[in-house]
Scaffold this active site. Structure first.
Site, PDB file in Angstrom:
ATOM      1  N   ASP A  22       0.829  -0.997  -0.002  1.00 26.65           N
ATOM      2  CA  ASP A  22       0.107  -0.012   0.097  1.00 26.65           C
ATOM      3  C   ASP A  22       0.693   1.238   0.113  1.00 26.65           C
ATOM      4  OD1 ASP A  22      -2.140   1.501   0.089  1.00 26.65           O
ATOM      5  OD2 ASP A  22      -2.808   1.293   2.149  1.00 26.65           O
ATOM      6  N   ARG A  26       0.132   7.521  -2.940  1.00 26.31           N
ATOM      7  CA  ARG A  26       0.801   8.801  -1.948  1.00 26.31           C
ATOM      8  C   ARG A  26       2.307   8.903  -2.171  1.00 26.31           C
ATOM      9  NH1 ARG A  26      -1.582   6.075   3.378  1.00 26.31           N
ATOM     10  NH2 ARG A  26      -2.221   4.386   1.799  1.00 26.31           N
ATOM     11  N   HIS A  39       3.384   3.353  -9.082  1.00 26.72           N
ATOM     12  CA  HIS A  39       3.167   2.055  -9.419  1.00 26.72           C
ATOM     13  C   HIS A  39       4.467   1.205 -10.027  1.00 26.72           C
ATOM     14  CE1 HIS A  39      -0.778   2.014  -8.258  1.00 26.72           C
ATOM     15  NE2 HIS A  39      -1.439   2.825  -9.463  1.00 26.72           N
ATOM     16  N   ARG A  73     -11.024   1.949  -9.844  1.00 23.97           N
ATOM     17  CA  ARG A  73     -10.212   3.398 -10.079  1.00 23.97           C
ATOM     18  C   ARG A  73     -10.426   3.740 -11.317  1.00 23.97           C
ATOM     19  NH1 ARG A  73      -4.494   1.424  -7.241  1.00 23.97           N
ATOM     20  NH2 ARG A  73      -5.341   1.050  -5.086  1.00 23.97           N
ATOM     21  N   LEU A 133      11.581 -20.387  -3.339  1.00 27.70           N
ATOM     22  CA  LEU A 133      10.689 -19.707  -2.910  1.00 27.70           C
ATOM     23  C   LEU A 133       9.449 -19.910  -3.907  1.00 27.70           C
ATOM     24  CD1 LEU A 133       9.634 -17.099  -1.159  1.00 27.70           C
ATOM     25  CD2 LEU A 133      10.754 -15.641  -3.003  1.00 27.70           C
ATOM     26  N   ILE A 197      -7.064  -5.105   7.050  1.00 26.33           N
ATOM     27  CA  ILE A 197      -6.908  -6.506   6.174  1.00 26.33           C
ATOM     28  C   ILE A 197      -7.394  -6.302   4.691  1.00 26.33           C
ATOM     29  CG2 ILE A 197      -7.241  -8.787   5.929  1.00 26.33           C
ATOM     30  CD1 ILE A 197      -7.366  -9.238   8.813  1.00 26.33           C
TER      31      ILE A 197
END
Length: 244
Positions: A22, A26, A39, A73, A133, A197
């Site tokens: 998040d 901003r 982004h 959006r 991973l 969340i």
């Protein structure tokens, strides 16, 4: 010769870390830049987090990339996000191979463009054998929709006589979720200071430790991940067995 004190072994890292990324917008706004710039910098932070997770010995990393609510959006922003997604799906496969990373995506693919779905499937197939991973990207994902879909599938199987409703338990329900083949997260991190969340992995996060950091996602560093893992180790995980 005086005996040397034994070195205390480092605690094992959390097996599965989930992150709500998040703060891209901003970050860009604070610098007078378009949201697209945030982004793009956020995508760079993804690579840092993946590399750092591998070095820490984390086996599963799940990132909330695009929620089912994000379609609300502005169209231009959604278009830019999908363009960025296409770019990284096409151009970062070598990064996944180099670091032994298995790629997978969870979420409803029906609304994604066909070329994006095809690239996701190619990348999943190409990296399926990697086991250092597992990187899971949540795209067009919403936990309530996931739970509803799981319940619908179980109901259909019960109606067809393949499942005895009396035998349905938590394990059987979990087997119908997107994450059926990976362990639940031990740790959830959310950046940007928000403490929600946001409809992410509602079932799977039942016993996860939650850590909220003020850092905006594009600035999330290796040290931020290490600090979160350190905080995780300082907590006592009771799984509801004892009171505080």
């Amino acid at each position: 010769m005086e005996a040397q004190p034994l070195q205390r072994a480092s605690p094992p890292p959390p097996v599965h870390v989930a992150i709500i990324m998040d703060g891209n917008g901003r970050w860009a706004k604070a610098r007078g830049l378009p949201r697209t710039a945030g982004h793009k910098r956020g995508a760079e932070a993804v690579k840092r987090a993946v590399e750092s997770a591998g070095k820490l010995g984390i086996r599963y990393l799940t990132l909330f990339s695009f929620s089912s609510e994000n379609w609300r959006r502005p169209l231009a922003e959604v278009t830019d996000l999908m363009t960025l997604l296409r770019y990284y799906l096409r151009n970062e496969v070598h990064f996944l191979h180099e670091h032994g990373i298995r790629f997978r995506s969870i979420g409803d693919r029906a609304r994604l463009d066909a070329d994006i779905v095809a690239q996701i499937e190619r990348t999943e197939s190409a990296t399926a054998a990697h086991d250092r991973l597992t990187l899971t990207i949540a795209l067009n994902y919403g936990a309530r929709a996931e739970l509803t879909t799981a319940a619908r599938r179980i109901a259909c199987e019960a109606a067809a006589g393949r499942i005895d409703p009396q035998q349905i338990d938590e394990a059987q329900f979990a087997a119908h979720l997107y994450t059926a083949d990976i362990p639940d997260p031990d740790l959830l991190i959310r950046t940007s200071g928000e403490k929600r969340i946001s409809n992410f992995l509602l079932w799977q996060l039942a016993y996860a430790e939650l850590i909220f950091v003020d850092t905006l996602w594009p600035d999330f560093s290796n040290q931020d991940l290490q600090d979160a893992v350190g905080e995780f180790h300082r907590r006592e995980r009771r799984y509801g067995a004892t009171g505080g």
